[in-house]
Design a protein around this motif. Structure first.
Motif, PDB file in Angstrom:
ATOM      1  N   TRP A   3       0.823  -1.210   0.000  1.00  0.00           N
ATOM      2  CA  TRP A   3       0.000   0.000   0.000  1.00  0.00           C
ATOM      3  C   TRP A   3       0.860   1.264   0.000  1.00  0.00           C
ATOM      4  CZ3 TRP A   3      -4.708  -0.203  -1.497  1.00  0.00           C
ATOM      5  CH2 TRP A   3      -5.538  -1.276  -1.200  1.00  0.00           C
ATOM      6  N   TRP A   4       1.926   1.264   0.798  1.00  0.00           N
ATOM      7  CA  TRP A   4       2.794   2.439   0.836  1.00  0.00           C
ATOM      8  C   TRP A   4       3.518   2.648  -0.492  1.00  0.00           C
ATOM      9  CZ3 TRP A   4       4.347   6.950   2.017  1.00  0.00           C
ATOM     10  CH2 TRP A   4       5.669   7.343   1.806  1.00  0.00           C
ATOM     11  N   ASP A   5       4.006   1.575  -1.095  1.00  0.00           N
ATOM     12  CA  ASP A   5       4.697   1.713  -2.377  1.00  0.00           C
ATOM     13  C   ASP A   5       3.772   2.254  -3.451  1.00  0.00           C
ATOM     14  OD1 ASP A   5       6.953   0.744  -1.191  1.00  0.00           O
ATOM     15  OD2 ASP A   5       6.761  -1.293  -1.955  1.00  0.00           O
ATOM     16  N   TRP A   6       2.519   1.799  -3.420  1.00  0.00           N
ATOM     17  CA  TRP A   6       1.558   2.274  -4.431  1.00  0.00           C
ATOM     18  C   TRP A   6       1.248   3.750  -4.216  1.00  0.00           C
ATOM     19  CZ3 TRP A   6      -3.984  -0.153  -5.377  1.00  0.00           C
ATOM     20  CH2 TRP A   6      -4.485   0.357  -6.593  1.00  0.00           C
ATOM     21  N   LEU A  54      -6.209   4.344  10.604  1.00  0.00           N
ATOM     22  CA  LEU A  54      -4.753   4.182  10.700  1.00  0.00           C
ATOM     23  C   LEU A  54      -4.278   4.371  12.135  1.00  0.00           C
ATOM     24  CD1 LEU A  54      -3.614   6.063   7.461  1.00  0.00           C
ATOM     25  CD2 LEU A  54      -3.598   3.606   7.873  1.00  0.00           C
ATOM     26  N   GLN A  55      -4.883   5.294  12.862  1.00  0.00           N
ATOM     27  CA  GLN A  55      -4.498   5.502  14.246  1.00  0.00           C
ATOM     28  C   GLN A  55      -4.828   4.287  15.098  1.00  0.00           C
ATOM     29  OE1 GLN A  55      -6.301   8.970  15.955  1.00  0.00           O
ATOM     30  NE2 GLN A  55      -5.174   8.803  17.900  1.00  0.00           N
ATOM     31  N   THR A  56      -5.996   3.713  14.872  1.00  0.00           N
ATOM     32  CA  THR A  56      -6.382   2.508  15.626  1.00  0.00           C
ATOM     33  C   THR A  56      -5.502   1.326  15.260  1.00  0.00           C
ATOM     34  OG1 THR A  56      -8.658   3.322  15.650  1.00  0.00           O
ATOM     35  CG2 THR A  56      -8.307   0.991  16.178  1.00  0.00           C
ATOM     36  N   LEU A  57      -5.188   1.203  13.968  1.00  0.00           N
ATOM     37  CA  LEU A  57      -4.361   0.084  13.522  1.00  0.00           C
ATOM     38  C   LEU A  57      -2.961   0.162  14.104  1.00  0.00           C
ATOM     39  CD1 LEU A  57      -4.188  -2.418  11.693  1.00  0.00           C
ATOM     40  CD2 LEU A  57      -3.515  -0.906   9.822  1.00  0.00           C
ATOM     41  N   LEU A  58      -2.405   1.349  14.159  1.00  0.00           N
ATOM     42  CA  LEU A  58      -1.062   1.499  14.728  1.00  0.00           C
ATOM     43  C   LEU A  58      -1.051   1.210  16.224  1.00  0.00           C
ATOM     44  CD1 LEU A  58       0.122   4.699  12.821  1.00  0.00           C
ATOM     45  CD2 LEU A  58       1.072   2.410  12.619  1.00  0.00           C
ATOM     46  N   THR A  59      -2.117   1.499  16.892  1.00  0.00           N
ATOM     47  CA  THR A  59      -2.193   1.145  18.312  1.00  0.00           C
ATOM     48  C   THR A  59      -2.228  -0.361  18.501  1.00  0.00           C
ATOM     49  OG1 THR A  59      -3.400   3.210  18.709  1.00  0.00           O
ATOM     50  CG2 THR A  59      -3.482   1.523  20.430  1.00  0.00           C
ATOM     51  N   LYS A 100       9.191  -2.821  10.723  1.00  0.00           N
ATOM     52  CA  LYS A 100       9.078  -2.422   9.313  1.00  0.00           C
ATOM     53  C   LYS A 100       7.621  -2.441   8.854  1.00  0.00           C
ATOM     54  CE  LYS A 100      11.875  -1.524   6.844  1.00  0.00           C
ATOM     55  NZ  LYS A 100      12.491  -0.204   6.540  1.00  0.00           N
ATOM     56  N   GLU A 101       6.855  -3.411   9.359  1.00  0.00           N
ATOM     57  CA  GLU A 101       5.429  -3.443   9.041  1.00  0.00           C
ATOM     58  C   GLU A 101       4.721  -2.226   9.617  1.00  0.00           C
ATOM     59  OE1 GLU A 101       1.819  -5.243   7.585  1.00  0.00           O
ATOM     60  OE2 GLU A 101       3.914  -5.737   7.219  1.00  0.00           O
ATOM     61  N   ARG A 102       5.067  -1.870  10.835  1.00  0.00           N
ATOM     62  CA  ARG A 102       4.439  -0.718  11.480  1.00  0.00           C
ATOM     63  C   ARG A 102       4.891   0.585  10.834  1.00  0.00           C
ATOM     64  NH1 ARG A 102       5.091   2.024  16.708  1.00  0.00           N
ATOM     65  NH2 ARG A 102       3.015   2.396  17.603  1.00  0.00           N
ATOM     66  N   GLU A 103       6.125   0.638  10.385  1.00  0.00           N
ATOM     67  CA  GLU A 103       6.639   1.857   9.761  1.00  0.00           C
ATOM     68  C   GLU A 103       5.891   2.184   8.480  1.00  0.00           C
ATOM     69  OE1 GLU A 103      10.550   2.768   7.247  1.00  0.00           O
ATOM     70  OE2 GLU A 103      11.020   2.253   9.323  1.00  0.00           O
ATOM     71  N   ALA A 104       5.508   1.185   7.715  1.00  0.00           N
ATOM     72  CA  ALA A 104       4.774   1.443   6.472  1.00  0.00           C
ATOM     73  C   ALA A 104       3.433   2.108   6.748  1.00  0.00           C
ATOM     74  CB  ALA A 104       4.580   0.131   5.715  1.00  0.00           C
ATOM     75  N   TRP A 105       2.724   1.670   7.805  1.00  0.00           N
ATOM     76  CA  TRP A 105       1.453   2.314   8.140  1.00  0.00           C
ATOM     77  C   TRP A 105       1.678   3.739   8.628  1.00  0.00           C
ATOM     78  CZ3 TRP A 105      -2.459   0.189   6.051  1.00  0.00           C
ATOM     79  CH2 TRP A 105      -2.579  -1.197   5.952  1.00  0.00           C
ATOM     80  N   ILE A 106       2.786   3.982   9.381  1.00  0.00           N
ATOM     81  CA  ILE A 106       3.080   5.352   9.835  1.00  0.00           C
ATOM     82  C   ILE A 106       3.341   6.262   8.639  1.00  0.00           C
ATOM     83  CG2 ILE A 106       4.730   6.751  11.137  1.00  0.00           C
ATOM     84  CD1 ILE A 106       5.117   4.415  13.030  1.00  0.00           C
ATOM     85  N   LEU A 137       1.766  10.645   5.027  1.00  0.00           N
ATOM     86  CA  LEU A 137       1.472  11.133   3.675  1.00  0.00           C
ATOM     87  C   LEU A 137       0.046  11.659   3.585  1.00  0.00           C
ATOM     88  CD1 LEU A 137       2.381  11.516   0.753  1.00  0.00           C
ATOM     89  CD2 LEU A 137       1.714   9.157   0.296  1.00  0.00           C
ATOM     90  N   LEU A 138      -0.874  11.017   4.304  1.00  0.00           N
ATOM     91  CA  LEU A 138      -2.251  11.512   4.327  1.00  0.00           C
ATOM     92  C   LEU A 138      -2.321  12.895   4.965  1.00  0.00           C
ATOM     93  CD1 LEU A 138      -5.233  10.940   3.784  1.00  0.00           C
ATOM     94  CD2 LEU A 138      -5.343   9.805   6.013  1.00  0.00           C
ATOM     95  N   GLU A 139      -1.573  13.099   6.040  1.00  0.00           N
ATOM     96  CA  GLU A 139      -1.532  14.429   6.651  1.00  0.00           C
ATOM     97  C   GLU A 139      -0.900  15.451   5.716  1.00  0.00           C
ATOM     98  OE1 GLU A 139      -2.667  15.583   9.437  1.00  0.00           O
ATOM     99  OE2 GLU A 139      -3.442  13.725  10.297  1.00  0.00           O
ATOM    100  N   LEU A 140       0.102  15.055   4.979  1.00  0.00           N
ATOM    101  CA  LEU A 140       0.768  15.977   4.069  1.00  0.00           C
ATOM    102  C   LEU A 140      -0.158  16.390   2.929  1.00  0.00           C
ATOM    103  CD1 LEU A 140       3.457  17.352   3.209  1.00  0.00           C
ATOM    104  CD2 LEU A 140       3.973  15.283   1.921  1.00  0.00           C
ATOM    105  N   LEU A 141      -0.946  15.442   2.420  1.00  0.00           N
ATOM    106  CA  LEU A 141      -1.815  15.743   1.286  1.00  0.00           C
ATOM    107  C   LEU A 141      -3.043  16.536   1.695  1.00  0.00           C
ATOM    108  CD1 LEU A 141      -1.664  12.316  -0.621  1.00  0.00           C
ATOM    109  CD2 LEU A 141      -0.514  14.447  -1.221  1.00  0.00           C
ATOM    110  N   THR A 142      -3.487  16.347   2.924  1.00  0.00           N
ATOM    111  CA  THR A 142      -4.723  17.013   3.362  1.00  0.00           C
ATOM    112  C   THR A 142      -4.484  18.205   4.270  1.00  0.00           C
ATOM    113  OG1 THR A 142      -4.903  15.460   5.232  1.00  0.00           O
ATOM    114  CG2 THR A 142      -6.030  14.870   3.177  1.00  0.00           C
ATOM    115  N   SER A 143      -3.290  18.316   4.839  1.00  0.00           N
ATOM    116  CA  SER A 143      -3.043  19.422   5.769  1.00  0.00           C
ATOM    117  C   SER A 143      -1.781  20.185   5.359  1.00  0.00           C
ATOM    118  CB  SER A 143      -2.931  18.886   7.201  1.00  0.00           C
ATOM    119  OG  SER A 143      -2.742  19.952   8.111  1.00  0.00           O
TER     120      SER A 143
END
Length: 1081
Positions: free
Chosen positions: A757-760, A798-803, A811-817, A822-828
């Motif tokens: 998902w992150w690579d895409w 995403l916040q719930t999933l990271l918790t 490395k799995e957790r880093e991809a979700w972070i 990136l979502l914050e960057l695109l929307t804020s």
């Protein structure tokens, strides 16, 4: 009221006027004179205008007379004091006296019989003895004169030379009136820079600030007297305020008096005092002892004269005190290692050996590795000593089950054999150990280790192809079928053509054979009699093999084999130690950094071109734009797993391995290792490395390899992610999208799915498709669309999933972070994305692998947003963040590349120079790895046309590197230093460095070959012969003797020289006979 004790004015006697003063006029006479003048003006009846005009004329005449008197007085100053004393004031006419003296001088000169007309000066050969007593002429004895040209010209000198300074010590002459300014390389400048500070800026002991803030502003201090300020509508000041002001003044004066008598300590002295107080309460604090040692050594620069011995003595003093203060410090590996390194500079061999025997009792792998490195440098027979030393360390580590430590010792032994020229034996050790780990027959799995070695000796003597060689089936296949398959004979070594000098030709053939003939020959090969070390028997390598069984050891061994062949994985070496900071194996393991391909990348291609700083347009000078290269250089070094094999950075798609990294590697051998050492368990990482290697060699070949691997494991998400990254790396974005759309058809939340998902999302974002990237992020959270509600749901998911994934793989957790950021960057905004990163970074331990990886991820996101996509971002946002990251991870070259990219266009080299300096902010020396040292040499040519200006700075950095305790004895840095001097056009410097290098690294064959090859012009024939004798004495393997190659040529040259001497003697005899014949004439 009378005071009888005080005298009255009438009691003072009247004083008569002296000869030097005028008689005073009585007061009554003055009054009468004034009345008389007033009556006369009244009697005349003249008006005020005429009177003022007449007074003005009188004043003018009086000023003119006063000026003439002053000029007369200046001319008469040449008279002696006695004459002035005898004469009364105004009794003689000065001008008349001067004329009489001139006439008398002329008459006397005319009466002299030896006087010459037209003389400009006279010579006094006797001199004045008072000049010796007082050190010079009296100021009154020198006549008034005026220097020609304002004292700038000197008689007899060229007009281009003039006086630039006059002082008591003499005059200073410079070209074109310019005074010479000391350069940074002058001794005076160096002494001034090395001098300790003499003054300090100290804050007040009572007040934090000298100027207090009153009513919201700071009053400007003025020295002019002014009235006391009063409050508005205040009639008189209160008595309490006046008293408080007076008390403040008295206290301030008292405190200033006390402070003036106090002797303040320098910053270094204050730091040492604080450390001593800390150690008095905590004697087992190793970090405090190391800080005390570092601050003490800061007083002796590394590059100063005889600094090695001085620093060693200081280190021994501090470390001996540290280990004697508390018994627990004797077990500290850091203190022990520094103590032994300092002792090598001073102790005698017997004492050094005894100290090492005492140090290895600590039984720590880092101390064992340092001991083995010392043994390799001091041995006279590497083939015998390496077997004995490796066996001793292996037995010690086996008792506590440290198999990773045994592999490190195994690796060091193989590198030592290869450096000494025994390349076939070093590769044979790896082949035999790989057979034991990967292809052992099942019937021997439970047998004793010695029995396994006996069975393997039979397999080795069959001379069938072994692991790493083409068509090798392995030990298990041979044990089952017992086939007799001969290995392919090696290709003949072609002697380099175009080299006329026999010494250079011999060195080139030796280096070429070491690179091409890495595998052991067979007894059936034709060239087996040429070199006895070309065929490796099993008995030669049996003592070096290790009984290893754990799955982790199998994974680590194959990566060590790749690193031995020059395919280094960044961070892998440091991951083999419990504390990565204690690992110093890069001194000998990073040999790939000194390869020919790396050296050509480290140094700029054009160094002789002069940089043009300005152009002229219509008579106006316009500065040129500064040109920089890419901030991402050839050196790749970071924490293990921080950046993946196919991850990219920057617009140039900087990856872990490029064509320069694999240029000097043996590609066929590496391909066979990837194929033959593949394991079914944990094979995804190994396959990704295989694909990354093929992508660096040939992108089309990498696609074929990736498809074949996907056919074997079609359900592996890691393999699909690697294939999609490979398509993106080739520029095939549509093919990469197809892979993501096929694999991620629905939301399933599988392990490893976050990377896809992150690579895409990253692919769409860097392609400037922000809407598509936002839609991908929303789909990763199980939603649809890209509206405001969908975005809020995605953030919450995403916040719930990271918790929930707090304990998952980092490395799995880093991809979700990264998706959430990136979502914050695109929307804020970028600030909100960085705030999200900081919230997760604060929960991680600094300098841990997860913290370093997430730090690089945050910097890469901001760098792509600001630099690659050129979005509106404050430059200071990236610059300040990367500067902090460089301080925490100084050896990470990915962060270093982003740092250099952030410095482009700033016009300030100070930050880069501070980064490359040898001194930290607290005055202590910086500890840098080998990779960081090589990267700093490359940074010198980062700005185009500036490499020559940074030569001295680079030279001082390399000089400090070869003397530093962390990197001392590294053949990699010595090769780099010699190559640098050759590139700088200093072959004599390179020769001196090479002599020092072979003293520090006596068993490195490549260093000796430099004298026969690149430095042949500065080495004489006699020196090269002695060089070859030294190689033979130290046990360095030479495939062909130097006498065999150049012996015939030397005999011919000797005959020619003898004939030339004979001809010369005959000529001398003939000339002597001719002289005797012509002697009477």
């Amino acid at each position: 009221m009378s005071f009888p004790s005080f005298p009255s004015f009438a009691s003072f006697p009247d004083l008569d006027p002296g000869p030097s003063s005028r008689a005073s006029v009585p007061r009554d006479d003055k009054e009468e004179g004034k009345k008389h003048k007033k009556s006369r003006r009244e009697g005349d009846g003249e008006d005020d205008a005429e009177r003022k005009k007449r007074k003005h004329k009188q004043d003018k005449r009086r000023e003119r007379e006063d000026g003439e008197r002053a000029r007369h007085r200046n001319r008469s100053r040449s008279l002696s004091r006695k004459e002035h004393k005898d004469e009364g004031y105004g009794l003689r006419d000065d001008e008349r006296t001067k004329l009489e003296e001139d006439h008398s001088y002329r008459r006397e000169e005319a009466e002299k019989p030896n006087a010459k007309e037209g003389l400009v000066y006279f010579t006094d050969r006797k001199g004045d003895p008072l000049n010796v007593r007082y050190g010079g002429l009296h100021a009154g004895d020198i006549p008034k004169h005026r220097l020609v040209g304002g004292g700038k010209r000197v008689l007899g000198l060229s007009p281009a030379l003039s006086v630039v300074h006059r002082g008591r010590g003499g005059i200073e002459i410079g070209p074109f009136g310019r005074r010479k300014i000391p350069a940074l390389t002058d001794s005076s400048s160096r002494h001034l820079l090395a001098a300790p500070p003499k003054r300090r800026l100290l804050a007040s002991l009572e007040d934090r600030y000298k100027f207090r803030e009153v009513d919201g502003f700071i009053r400007v201090v003025s020295n002019k007297p002014r009235r006391d300020d009063q409050a508005y509508r205040e009639i008189e000041r209160e008595k309490q305020d006046v008293d408080s002001d007076e008390s403040d003044v008295s206290e301030e004066s008292a405190s200033s008096g006390d402070e003036s008598d106090t002797t303040f300590l320098t910053s270094l002295q204050s730091t040492l005092k604080a450390l001593e107080e800390r150690l008095a309460t905590q004697p087992t604090d190793v970090s405090a002892w190391l800080s005390l040692l570092s601050h003490t050594l800061s007083t002796v620069p590394v590059t100063s004269k005889k600094a090695s011995r001085a620093r060693a003595e200081i280190s021994l003093s501090v470390l001996r005190r540290a280990m004697s203060t508390h018994p627990g410090n004797l077990r500290s590996k850091v203190l022990r290692l520094k103590y032994m390194k300092a002792g090598e500079e001073i102790w005698e061999p017997e004492k050094l050996k005894a100290e090492w025997e005492d140090a290895v009792k600590v039984d720590n792998i880092e101390i064992w590795m340092a001991w083995l490195d010392w043994r390799v440098r001091k041995t006279s027979n590497i083939l015998e000593s390496i077997i004995e030393d490796v066996g001793r360390i292996s037995r010690a580590l086996a008792t506590r089950g440290d198999e990773i430590g045994q592999l490190r010792v195994f690796w060091r032994a193989a590198v030592a054999l290869r450096d000494a020229g025994y390349v076939e034996r070093a590769n044979a050790v790896f082949q035999a150990q790989a057979e034991l780990l990967y292809t052992m027959p099942e019937r021997l799995a439970g047998k004793p280790y010695e029995e396994q070695l006996d069975a393997m000796e039979e397999y080795w003597d069959s001379e069938v192809p072994r692991l790493g060689e083409p068509e090798a089936g392995g030990w298990a296949v041979w044990d089952t079928y017992r086939h007799e398959q001969l290995a392919q004979p090696p290709k003949p070594v072609e002697v380099p053509s175009g080299i006329s000098d026999p010494y250079s030709k011999w060195a080139a053939s030796e280096a070429l054979a070491d690179r091409t003939r890495a595998m052991s020959l067979r007894s059936t090969d034709e060239d087996d009699t040429a070199d006895p070390y070309a065929i490796v028997l099993f008995s030669d390598i049996r003592p070096l093999l290790l009984p290893l069984r754990t799955p982790r050891v199998k994974n680590v061994f194959r990566r060590i084999w790749l690193a031995f062949l020059g395919l280094h994985v960044p961070g892998f070496l440091a991951s083999l130690s419990e504390d990565p900071d204690d690992n110093a194996d890069d001194r000998w393991a990073y040999s790939h950094l000194a390869g020919a391909s790396y050296l050509s990348s480290v140094f700029p291609s054009e160094t002789s071109t002069r940089r043009v700083t300005a152009d002229a347009h219509a008579g106006v000078l316009i500065g040129r734009e500064r040109e920089f290269g890419s901030g991402f250089g050839p050196v790749k070094n970071w924490g293990y797993g921080t950046i993946g094999p196919l991850d990219t950075l920057g617009s140039s798609k900087w990856t872990m391995w490029s064509s320069e990294d694999v240029q000097g590697a043996d590609a066929p051998l590496i391909r066979e290792i990837f194929r033959q050492c593949r394991l079914e368990v944990d094979g995804a990482d190994w396959d990704i490395l295989n694909v990354a290697f093929e992508a660096a060699v040939n992108a089309k070949g990498a696609i074929k390899i990736s498809k074949s691997l996907l056919a074997s494991v079609p359900e592996s998400l890691a393999h699909w992610a690697a294939h999609a990254r490979l398509e993106s790396l080739r520029g095939k974005l549509n093919d990469a999208r197809k892979v993501y759309q096929t694999v991620l058809t629905s939301y399933q939340n599988r392990a490893g799915e976050s990377t896809l998902w992150w690579d895409w999302a990253r692919l769409e974002w860097l392609a400037r498709n922000d809407d598509a990237a936002l839609e991908v992020i929303v789909r990763s959270s199980g939603g649809t669309g890209s509206g405001g509600i969908a975005v809020l749901r995605a953030k919450r998911h995403l916040q719930t999933l990271l918790t929930q994934l707090a304990t998952a793989n980092w490395k799995e957790r880093e991809a979700w972070i990264k998706l959430a950021a990136l979502l914050e960057l695109l929307t804020s905004s970028p600030q909100s994305a960085l705030a999200l990163f900081d919230s997760y970074l604060s929960a991680l331990q600094p300098r841990s692998p997860a913290h370093e990886s997430l730090t690089v991820a945050s910097l890469a996101l901001l760098y792509n947003h600001a630099t690659v996509l050129k979005s509106a971002t404050p430059p200071a946002l990236l610059r300040e963040r990367v500067e902090k990251a460089v301080e925490v991870y100084p050896n990470n070259t990915a962060i270093l590349g982003i740092f250099l990219e952030a410095q482009k266009g700033q016009g300030i080299w100070g930050r880069v120079r501070a980064l490359l300096g040898e001194t930290a902010a607290d005055g202590t020396g910086k500890e840098k790895s080998v990779a960081r040292r090589v990267a700093e040499v490359w940074v010198a040519g980062w700005e185009k046309g500036r490499w020559e200006a940074e030569v001295e700075r680079t030279r001082s950095g390399l000089a400090a590197a070869v003397e530093d305790d962390r990197t001392r004895g590294s053949a990699v840095l010595w090769k780099l230093f010699v190559a640098f001097e050759m590139r700088a056009g200093q072959p004599e410097r390179a020769k001196r460095l090479l002599v020092r290098a072979v003293g520090e690294c006596p068993l490195v064959k490549e260093l000796y070959l430099l004298a026969f090859g690149p430095l042949r012009a500065v080495f004489s024939t006699r020196e090269l012969n002695q060089w070859a004798d030294t190689m033979a004495e130290r046990g360095i393997r030479m495939r062909a003797g130097l006498d065999e190659v150049v012996g015939d040529l030397m005999d011919n040259k000797a005959e020619d020289a003898m004939s030339d001497v004979g001809d010369g003697e005959d000529e001398i005899e003939q000339r002597a006979k001719e002289l005797r014949r012509l002697m009477p004439y």
